[in-house]
Motif scaffolding. Structure first.
Motif, short mmCIF file in Angstrom:
data_model
loop_
_atom_site.label_atom_id
_atom_site.label_comp_id
_atom_site.label_asym_id
_atom_site.label_seq_id
_atom_site.Cartn_x
_atom_site.Cartn_y
_atom_site.Cartn_z
N CYS A 13 24.24 0.96 4.02
CA CYS A 13 25.35 -0.36 4.46
C CYS A 13 26.95 1.00 5.27
O CYS A 13 27.66 0.30 5.55
CB CYS A 13 25.75 -1.25 3.41
N SER A 25 25.19 4.44 -5.78
CA SER A 25 25.46 4.03 -4.65
C SER A 25 26.78 4.50 -3.37
O SER A 25 27.53 4.80 -3.97
CB SER A 25 25.71 2.20 -4.40
N GLU A 83 32.66 0.49 -3.58
CA GLU A 83 31.99 -0.63 -2.88
C GLU A 83 32.91 -1.49 -1.49
O GLU A 83 34.03 -1.00 -0.71
CB GLU A 83 32.91 -2.10 -3.76
N ALA A 130 26.99 -10.58 -0.07
CA ALA A 130 26.59 -11.51 -1.04
C ALA A 130 25.59 -12.43 -0.60
O ALA A 130 24.49 -12.05 -1.66
CB ALA A 130 27.42 -12.39 -1.36
N ASP A 131 25.33 -12.77 0.50
CA ASP A 131 24.01 -13.37 1.00
C ASP A 131 23.56 -12.18 1.23
O ASP A 131 21.93 -12.53 1.52
CB ASP A 131 24.65 -14.74 1.82
N HIS A 172 23.05 -9.16 3.22
CA HIS A 172 23.52 -7.90 2.25
C HIS A 172 22.29 -7.80 0.89
O HIS A 172 20.96 -6.82 1.27
CB HIS A 172 24.00 -7.07 2.28
N LYS A 173 21.90 -8.64 -0.13
CA LYS A 173 21.36 -8.88 -1.54
C LYS A 173 20.44 -9.59 -0.78
O LYS A 173 18.98 -9.04 -1.78
CB LYS A 173 22.32 -9.72 -2.08
N GLY A 210 18.35 -6.28 0.67
CA GLY A 210 17.53 -5.57 0.19
C GLY A 210 15.91 -5.93 -0.37
O GLY A 210 14.87 -4.51 -0.41
#
Length: 202
Positions: free
Chosen positions: A10, A51, A65, A103-104, A106-107, A110
């Motif tokens: 990312c 990260s 972030e 939040a929706d 990308h997560k 994974g």
């Protein structure tokens, strides 16, 4: 400035943004498994979360972030086309999309790329949830060129990276013609072409 990144991760969204804005920056790759940088540094001493992206600023502050780094760059370099200043309401629409992607989407992506996770869980539990999000996205993009109409914004840079993971996610472009068209159009942008070439992804 120096951007700590991992190929195709990312952090690519930040690299794209840097090129869109025209900001000079150093780049140092990170092995996310060993937590070592290409110069042999212990990456955990740079970002204890381990990260990417991590952006080392000229004042030696380290910002982490993805969504926050993107906002910082747009605000600092007054890239108002990528992110309008407050109180312009369009700013909050862009941040709304940025949050949705982080939040929706990308997560949600994974776990599907983890080989150790059973395929049954991926296909019967995780993929249906991701596909629901992708359907929402496809319906939205069927009505406009970019996430917030025109022009291209930092949310589009982040979404491009998520969509670039389709092969690893085993998602078929033929199932998502609107997203395929959107992705192809973004891939033609000079900043994106440059970022992909730099990471050996073109």
């Amino acid at each position: 400035m120096k951007l700590y990144y991992s190929k195709g991760a990312c952090s690519l969204a930040v690299r794209i943004l840097l090129h869109e804005i025209g900001v000079r920056c150093e780049f140092e790759s990170v092995n996310l498994k060993t937590k070592q940088t290409e110069t042999g540094q212990d990456f955990l001493t740079i970002n204890p979360k381990g990260s990417v992206p991590a952006l080392l600023l000229d004042n030696q502050e380290v910002l982490t972030e993805n969504a926050v780094i993107q906002q910082y760059l747009a605000d600092t370099y007054k890239a108002t086309g990528l992110l309008p200043p407050a109180p312009d309401f369009r700013r909050y629409r862009i941040l709304e999309w940025l949050n949705f992607i982080a939040a929706d989407l990308h997560k949600g992506c994974g776990p599907l790329m983890k080989p150790a996770l059973p395929e049954e869980i991926k296909e019967n539990v995780l993929r249906p949830v991701l596909n629901q999000k992708l359907r929402y996205l496809s319906q939205h993009l069927g009505q406009m060129a970019y996430l917030c109409g025109d022009p291209f914004t930092l949310a589009d840079a982040y979404l491009f990276v998520i969509l670039s993971w389709f092969p690893a996610l085993k998602e078929k472009w033929t199932d998502w013609p609107v997203l395929s068209k959107y992705f192809s159009a973004l891939k033609a942008r000079p900043a994106i072409q440059k970022a992909l070439a730099e990471e050996g992804l073109s």
